[in-house]
Design an enzyme around this catalytic site. Structure first.
Site, PDB file in Angstrom:
ATOM      1  CB  CYS A   1      -0.943   0.006   1.198  1.00  0.00           C
ATOM      2  SG  CYS A   1      -2.113  -1.346   1.209  1.00  0.00           S
TER       3      CYS A   1
ATOM      4  CG  HIS B   1      -3.259   3.679   1.780  1.00  0.00           C
ATOM      5  ND1 HIS B   1      -3.721   3.269   0.549  1.00  0.00           N
ATOM      6  CD2 HIS B   1      -3.318   2.596   2.591  1.00  0.00           C
ATOM      7  CE1 HIS B   1      -4.026   1.987   0.623  1.00  0.00           C
ATOM      8  NE2 HIS B   1      -3.794   1.556   1.853  1.00  0.00           N
TER       9      HIS B   1
ATOM     10  CG  ASN C   1      -6.549  -0.680   1.014  1.00  0.00           C
ATOM     11  OD1 ASN C   1      -5.842  -0.244   0.115  1.00  0.00           O
ATOM     12  ND2 ASN C   1      -6.070  -1.097   2.175  1.00  0.00           N
TER      13      ASN C   1
END
Ligand code: ACO
Length: 326
Positions: free
Chosen positions: A116, A253, A283
């Protein structure tokens, strides 16, 4: 007066696959429900790549939009870095496939793997080329098909992720060497390999010979996320020579609305300055920051000249932050 080269972001673009999967649809696959997912994560829906859509296809679609925004063509690209955890193939790098599909000329192309945090890591790597004059026109892309890594019997993870891509074009510009410059102004990158068991994929070419599935201890990851990200953000702000109060937009994020809000609160950043797309994107790992950035440009919030703060945390554990004058 002496001048320095900066890596300026001259174009941003995002791409989301057409198929939207709602929480209600997931409740037919695993024992979950819309209320639980919304309350714990803020997620309402996620996009899913079509069976014949690979990470490189999402990347190319986002790259074309970023190039159009920058007024550049594939023929001008001399560096492509793709941040991805879900490459098309074990090799070649997805970046090489993107180069071919875009019709970009021979140049530098490779992938960065920091899960990520991949987009923030990739920005820093690209800065090493652009601000040294080794690249005149670079593409940095976060592209993910995270739904392909899910264990669709694990309700603790499969509801959290989605597919998508985001891209930026970087070009060298002259700066004065202070925080009024346009471009990537400051970074902080971190990895703590001892926390690997909290978030990983249980397969790989040199171990199981399989792709594997994502495994996560959500509660522990959550705890590390809020504490670690705040430290890295403060370090990146010091590296850039800016106060957090000067930040126009915080683009975290997009993992979980509670993490975004927790980090913003810890840093004293009001929610009016936070870009959040997690409700509709879920996500998307390395794609989430440039996707959110592109959306906030399209809806008129983010404008050239503004000061942006991006941060991410993911498997590794990796985490990092970057301050950018857009
Ligand atoms: N639907 C319904 N119930 C669920 C679901 C679901 N989808 N998933 C878990 N549960 C249940 C659990 O089984 C558990 O039930 P039990 O109490 O009967 O055992 C209960 O809900 C609580 O589970 P927890 O995992 O403790 O719930 P928590 O409040 O921690 O929320 C979550 C879980 C959303 C995963 C949270 O921990 C989180 O967001 N963590 C961060 C992880 C993350 O975002 N990772 C992404 C990669 S890293 C990054 O990008 C930051």
């Amino acid at each position: 007066m002496s001048s320095v080269l900066r890596s300026a972001v001259t174009g941003v673009g995002g791409y989301l696959p057409a198929d939207i999967v709602t929480n209600d649809e997931l409740s037919k696959v695993v024992d979950t429900n819309d209320a639980w997912i919304v309350e714990r994560t803020g997620i309402h829906a996620r996009h899913r790549a079509a069976p014949d859509e690979a990470a490189s296809d999402l990347a190319v679609a986002a790259a074309r939009k970023a190039l159009a925004a920058a007024g550049r063509t594939p023929a001008e690209i001399d560096l492509i870095i793709v941040a991805t955890t879900t490459p098309d193939l074990t090799f070649p790098a997805t970046a090489a496939i993107v180069q071919r599909k875009l019709g970009a000329p021979i140049g530098i192309a490779f992938d960065v793997q920091a899960v990520c945090s991949g987009f923030v890591y990739a920005l820093s790597v690209a800065d090493g080329f652009v601000a040294r004059g080794m690249s005149r026109c670079a593409l940095v892309i976060g592209a993910e098909t995270m739904t392909r890594l899910m264990d669709w019997t694990d309700r603790g993870t499969c509801v959290l992720f989605g597919d998508g891509a985001g891209a930026v074009v970087l070009e060298p510009v002259e700066g004065k060497g202070d925080a009024t410059d346009r471009g990537l102004l400051g970074f902080a990158l971190r990895c703590d390999g001892t926390k690997q068991d909290l978030l990983y994929v249980d397969g790989g070419p040199s171990t199981t010979g399989t792709v594997g599935h994502l495994r996560m201890h959500g509660r522990e990851v959550f705890r590390h996320a809020v504490v670690n990200i705040s430290e890295a953000v403060r370090a990146a702000a010091i590296d850039a020579g800016v106060e957090l109060s000067a930040i126009d937009w915080f683009i975290p994020h997009q993992a979980n609305q509670r993490i975004l809000a927790g980090v913003a609160h810890r840093l004293g950043i009001e929610h009016e300055r936070v870009i959040s797309t997690v409700a509709n994107h879920a996500n998307t790992s390395a794609a989430s920051i440039p996707l959110a950035w592109a959306q906030a440009i399209d809806d008129g919030r983010i404008k050239p000249g503004q000061l942006l703060l991006v941060e991410a945390m993911g498997g590794g554990l990796t985490w990092g932050a970057c301050v950018i004058r857009f």
